[in-house]
Design a protein around this motif. Structure first.
Motif, mmCIF file in Angstrom:
data_model
loop_
_atom_site.group_PDB
_atom_site.id
_atom_site.type_symbol
_atom_site.label_atom_id
_atom_site.label_comp_id
_atom_site.label_asym_id
_atom_site.label_seq_id
_atom_site.Cartn_x
_atom_site.Cartn_y
_atom_site.Cartn_z
ATOM 1 N N PHE A 1 40.890 -0.914 -1.159
ATOM 2 C CA PHE A 1 41.746 -0.205 -0.416
ATOM 3 C C PHE A 1 41.016 0.992 0.045
ATOM 4 N N PRO B 1 42.188 -9.087 -5.819
ATOM 5 C CA PRO B 1 41.647 -8.621 -4.588
ATOM 6 C C PRO B 1 40.817 -9.486 -4.644
ATOM 7 N N TYR C 1 36.824 -9.328 -4.315
ATOM 8 C CA TYR C 1 35.936 -8.358 -5.009
ATOM 9 C C TYR C 1 34.826 -9.232 -5.248
ATOM 10 N N CYS D 1 38.384 7.293 -9.800
ATOM 11 C CA CYS D 1 39.284 5.843 -11.217
ATOM 12 C C CYS D 1 39.048 6.230 -12.733
ATOM 13 N N TYR E 1 48.518 -6.292 -14.920
ATOM 14 C CA TYR E 1 48.529 -6.652 -13.300
ATOM 15 C C TYR E 1 49.813 -8.164 -13.277
ATOM 16 N N GLY F 1 39.092 -3.375 -5.668
ATOM 17 C CA GLY F 1 39.683 -3.692 -5.657
ATOM 18 C C GLY F 1 40.423 -2.363 -5.249
ATOM 19 N N ILE F 2 39.236 -1.575 -5.655
ATOM 20 C CA ILE F 2 39.330 0.278 -5.168
ATOM 21 C C ILE F 2 39.019 0.230 -3.477
ATOM 22 N N PRO G 1 47.830 1.660 -0.733
ATOM 23 C CA PRO G 1 48.010 0.219 -2.087
ATOM 24 C C PRO G 1 49.359 0.584 -2.562
ATOM 25 N N PHE H 1 43.441 1.763 -7.004
ATOM 26 C CA PHE H 1 43.541 0.264 -7.330
ATOM 27 C C PHE H 1 43.393 1.103 -8.661
ATOM 28 N N ARG H 2 44.540 1.414 -9.670
ATOM 29 C CA ARG H 2 45.464 1.400 -11.734
ATOM 30 C C ARG H 2 43.849 -0.336 -11.870
ATOM 31 N N THR I 1 37.970 -4.599 -11.033
ATOM 32 C CA THR I 1 38.622 -2.521 -10.502
ATOM 33 C C THR I 1 37.364 -2.196 -9.531
#
Length: 396
Positions: free
Chosen positions: A299, A227, A229, A248, A221, A295-296, A306, A283-284, A292
Motif C-alpha cells: 500500500f 497480498p 510479499y 504499524c 484476515y 502488505g504494509i 487500503p 495494513f492491519r 504483514t
C-alpha cells in the motif's frame, strides 16, 4: 500525538547497535531474529559468514527476553525450554506442559524460566556483544510479527544508522560479498527498496480450515489471497521504509497471544484486536510477519487505498493488475534461495535458507576464496560430510 509504546519502557541499545557518536554509518545492517534455544545456530553463524564482515557491514542477533507461553506447547507440541549446556549454550528440549496445570502453576513456571533466560542471555551478550535483547517481549512462534516490528524499531532508534537492513532468519547463509554487489546496483540515493524473493499475488491462499498451525481465522484476515510479499527468510529494506512500517507497531502486545487451543480452533488468535501506533497504518498486522511487511509496503509503495482494495482476485485481470503493480515496486531476485536442494541450486546466491548449523559450517569449509562459497557442491553427498565431521542428525 503518537502514543508511548509499551515495549519502550526497558528499551536500550546493546553494544551491537551502538558504536559511539563518532562511528561511521553502515551500508548494511543484518538483523537476525533468533530463539534463545538456537545457540548452535548462532555459534555457526559467528564461525562462518559473520566472521568476515567487511567495513560498513554489521550483524546483530535479536532475542526476546521472556520465555514462551505454555499455550504454544498445547498448540504446537514443541515447547522449547532453555537448559544450561557445557560452554553456556542453550539446548532445546521437549517438555510438554500438562493441560491440567492451573494458571498459577503456569505463571510460576514461566517466572522461573524467565530468570534462567535472563542469566543465559546476559552471559551470551557479555561474551559476544552481538545480541540485542528485546525487552518485555515473549518468545513465541505467534509473536514473529511483533518481534520483527520491534527489531525494526530498535534499528531505527540506534545511534549508528544503516542505509540498508537485511532481515535474515538464523538458518540463513548470507553471501555478504554477493549481496553487497547487488545493493551497489541501486543508485546512491535510492529509496523505497524492498528486495527479496516474491510470493506472487494469488499464489498462496490463507489456510482457513483444518488444524494446521498456519490456520488463520477470518476475523483476523478476511481476504481470499495474501497480498504480495517477499518470503520472510530474508529480505532487504532501505532505511527510509522504516517509519511507515513502525506506524504499524502494536500498542497492545497481549493481542498476539494465542488463545487456549480447542478442537475447532487449535490456533485461535487475538490479532484482530491489535491496535497500531498510528491510525494511518495501511495494513492491519497478522501473525505472519512476511505477509504483514509485504502488505504494509504494497500500500505504501503503490499508493493504493487500503479502504477500497480487496485481495480477492475476482478475475484474471484483477490478479494480473495486482501482480503488475507489485512487480513495479517490489524488487524480486531469484538468488534469494529457499531450500535449494528442493527447488534448485545456484552458486551465485545472495542468501540461502534452511541451512542448519552443521550444513553452514560445511558450506563455509568448502569455500574457494572469501568471495566464493559453495552450497551446491556438497548437496549430493551430505552423508559423507556428516560421517567426516561426526555430526548428528539434529545438527543438520
Amino acid at each position: 500525538a503518537v502514543p508511548v509504546h509499551p515495549l519502550n519502557a526497558a528499551a536500550g541499545h546493546s553494544d551491537c547497535l551502538g558504536g559511539g557518536s563518532d562511528a561511521a554509518d553502515l551500508e548494511l545492517l543484518i538483523a537476525v531474529p533468533s530463539k534463545l534455544s538456537q545457540r548452535r545456530r548462532r555459534d555457526a553463524v559467528r564461525a562462518t559468514w559473520l566472521s568476515r564482515l567487511p567495513p560498513g557491514v554489521h550483524a546483530c542477533f535479536f532475542v526476546a527476553t521472556l520465555s514462551p507461553p505454555y499455550v504454544d506447547d498445547a498448540i504446537l507440541g514443541d515447547g522449547e525450554r532453555p537448559q544450561e549446556m557445557p560452554g553456556g549454550a542453550a539446548e532445546a528440549t521437549a517438555a510438554p506442559v500438562s493441560q491440567g496445570d492451573d494458571q498459577a502453576g503456569h505463571e510460576a513456571r514461566i517466572g522461573e524460566e524467565d530468570v534462567l533466560r535472563g542469566e543465559l542471555l546476559a552471559a551470551e551478550t557479555s561474551r559476544f556483544r552481538d545480541v540485542v535483547q528485546l525487552p518485555l517481549l515473549r518468545e513465541s512462534y505467534y509473536n514473529l510479527t511483533l518481534m520483527t516490528l520491534e527489531i525494526l524499531a530498535s534499528v531505527a532508534a540506534a545511534p549508528r544508522k544503516a542505509r540498508f537492513i537485511l532481515k535474515a532468519d538464523d538458518d540463513v547463509f548470507v553471501n555478504v560479498p554477493a549481496l553487497l554487489a547487488r545493493l551497489a546496483l541501486f543508485p546512491p540515493n535510492a529509496t523505497k527498496v524492498y528486495l527479496g524473493l516474491i510470493s506472487e499475488f494469488a499464489h498462496a491462499k490463507p489456510v482457513v480450515e483444518g488444524t494446521h498451525k498456519w490456520k488463520i481465522d477470518k476475523e483476523e484476515y478476511s481476504h481470499k489471497y495474501w497480498p504480495p510479499y517477499h518470503y520472510g527468510f530474508g529480505y532487504v529494506l532501505s532505511s527510509d521504509l522504516l517509519p511507515v512500517l513502525l506506524r504499524c507497531r502494536v500498542l497492545n502486545p497481549e493481542c498476539t497471544a494465542p488463545r487456549r487451543a480447542t478442537p475447532s480452533s487449535p490456533v485461535a488468535m487475538n490479532y484482530h484486536t491489535c491496535e497500531t501506533v498510528s491510525p494511518s497504518c495501511p495494513f492491519r498486522p497478522v501473525r505472519f510477519e512476511d505477509v504483514t511487511v509485504g502488505g504494509i509496503l504494497y500500500f505504501h509503495l503503490t499508493g493504493e487505498d487500503p479502504a477500497t482494495t480487496r485481495f480477492n482476485g475476482e478475475s484474471r485481470a484483477a490478479v494480473a493488475a495486482v501482480r503488475n503493480r507489485s512487480a513495479e515496486v517490489f524488487v524480486s531476485d531469484e538468488r534469494f534461495l529457499s531450500e535449494p536442494w528442493v527447488w534448485g541450486c545456484r552458486e551465485d546466491f545472495l542468501v540461502c535458507h534452511r541451512v542448519g548449523a552443521a550444513k553452514m559450517r560445511i558450506f563455509w569449509g568448502l569455500k574457494g576464496t572469501e568471495n566464493e562459497i559453495s552450497i551446491c557442491k556438497p548437496l549430493g553427498g551430505l552423508t559423507e560430510y556428516f560421517d567426516q565431521y561426526k555430526l548428528k542428525p539434529e545438527d543438520y
